[in-house]
Enzyme design. Structure first.
Site, PDB file in Angstrom:
ATOM      1  N   LYS A 196       0.865  -1.181   0.000  1.00  0.00           N
ATOM      2  CA  LYS A 196       0.000   0.000   0.000  1.00  0.00           C
ATOM      3  C   LYS A 196       0.898   1.225   0.000  1.00  0.00           C
ATOM      4  O   LYS A 196       1.673   1.443   0.942  1.00  0.00           O
ATOM      5  CB  LYS A 196      -0.903  -0.012   1.225  1.00  0.00           C
ATOM      6  CG  LYS A 196      -1.723   1.267   1.353  1.00  0.00           C
ATOM      7  CD  LYS A 196      -2.816   1.133   2.385  1.00  0.00           C
ATOM      8  CE  LYS A 196      -3.572   2.439   2.536  1.00  0.00           C
ATOM      9  NZ  LYS A 196      -4.690   2.313   3.482  1.00  0.00           N
ATOM     10  N   LYS A 255      -2.055  -1.514  -4.008  1.00  0.00           N
ATOM     11  CA  LYS A 255      -2.928  -0.341  -3.972  1.00  0.00           C
ATOM     12  C   LYS A 255      -2.099   0.916  -4.088  1.00  0.00           C
ATOM     13  O   LYS A 255      -1.078   0.992  -3.405  1.00  0.00           O
ATOM     14  CB  LYS A 255      -3.658  -0.371  -2.623  1.00  0.00           C
ATOM     15  CG  LYS A 255      -4.537   0.813  -2.348  1.00  0.00           C
ATOM     16  CD  LYS A 255      -5.117   0.677  -0.963  1.00  0.00           C
ATOM     17  CE  LYS A 255      -5.867   1.946  -0.637  1.00  0.00           C
ATOM     18  NZ  LYS A 255      -6.274   2.011   0.728  1.00  0.00           N
TER      19      LYS A 255
END
Ligand code: PBG
Length: 332
Positions: A196, A255
């Site tokens: 992330k 992400k």
């Protein structure tokens, strides 16, 4: 070699193109991120995310049933927490009667086959808008992990199928696995936000939950760069994903999506668990805004982006377009 080989023979018409198509999309490829708020019969559109709403639990349940009928099989859920419940410990996060816990129960009661994956991170509960407990000017890793375990166990007690840690603390997947097992939840899975990145693409999401890092009287980092990853890095993503698998993650996530498809492919090649991709709020907002101006064809761009994410290696795509794309796929 030309003229014996002509690539265009495989593109002559839609029938032949469909025969040689390497990637396909179906509604069960999507997970739908949903924002939940207190109240009854409450539904408010998020201004930076047209078509996406914060809904009370009753209306969320109705929407979940509709999604299930469209073939969508998983929802990621996020809650908007009242300011008065926020503090530095995040303790509202494991309140058995908290908004998240009530939402999980009601969704599972109404639509038992929908896979419910609550977000595990303290930011919506943090008075500082950070994903962990603040001490000495930074986010304290290990005490945050203990809070996340309590949070995840309370989600499992409410009936969650999976928990989805999005905080990027070190070692949290291992602690969550141990904590869930010790509480008797061996079958509750972990979808880890493994790679992330600290990204400006999350802006509209933070508007939706009012969860952005904020100014305060104590020293607090102004952004999330001490825990979310530096977007200049690639090898680090593989390292994080491999650690999470070793620690017990059932699925890993990359992400954001579109700007990070090189990472998706690298991670896909490195791990032996499903790779999920979060097509995040800012990516959604950009397409909506350009389409509103008539600068891009909304549906075509939506399907192209989703297909490209799948082609890059995603087994599952968390996307705010899930419902619209499922409706479009049904028509085809
Ligand atoms: C919170 C969380 C964020 C997102 C998912 N979980 C925001 C953040 O890390 O600041 C972003 C999702 C999106 O932008 O759609 N830990």
């Amino acid at each position: 070699m030309f003229p014996l080989q002509r690539g265009r023979r495989l593109r002559v018409n839609e029938s032949i193109r469909s025969l040689v198509r390497e990637t396909t999309l179906s509604p069960s490829d999507f997970m739908f991120p949903m924002f939940i708020a207190e109240g009854e019969n409450y539904k408010v559109e998020i201004s930076s995310m047209p078509g996406i709403f914060r809904r009370s639990v009753d209306l969320t349940v109705l929407e979940v049933k509709e999604l299930f009928d469209l073939g969508i099989r998983a929802v990621n859920i996020y809650v908007k927490v009242d300011e008065s419940l926020k503090d530095n410990t995040g303790k509202e996060a494991w309140n058995p009667d908290g908004l998240m816990q009530r939402a999980i129960k009601e969704i599972k009661a109404a639509c038992p086959e929908m896979i419910v994956m609550p977000d595990v991170a303290l930011d919506p509960y943090s008075i500082y808008g950070h994903d962990g407990i603040i001490a000495n000017g930074d986010i304290e890793n290990d005490s945050t992990n203990e809070a996340l375990v309590k949070m995840a166990v309370s989600h499992a007690q409410a009936g969650a199928d999976f928990v989805a840690p999005s905080d990027m603390m070190d070692g949290r997947v291992l602690r969550l696995r141990q904590g869930l097992d010790a509480a008797g939840f061996q079958n509750v899975g972990i979808m880890s936000y493994s790679a992330k990145y600290a990204s400006a693409f999350y802006g509209p999401f933070r508007d939706a939950l009012d969860s952005a890092p904020r100014e305060s009287d104590v020293v607090v980092p102004k952004d999330k760069k001490t825990y979310q990853m530096d977007y200049s890095n690639r090898l680090e993503a593989i390292k994080e994903a491999l650690w999470d698998v070793e620690e017990g993650a059932d699925m890993v996530m990359v992400k954001p999506g579109i700007a990070y498809l090189d990472i998706v492919r690298e991670v896909k090649n490195a791990v032996n668990v499903p790779v999920t991709v979060f097509h995040v709020s800012g990516e959604y907002a950009m397409i909506k805004a350009a389409a509103e101006r008539g600068w891009l064809d909304h549906d075509k761009i939506m399907m192209e982006q989703l297909m490209c994410i799948k082609r890059a290696g995603a087994s599952l795509i968390s996307t705010y377009f899930a419902k619209e794309a499922a409706i479009l796929l049904k028509k085809e």
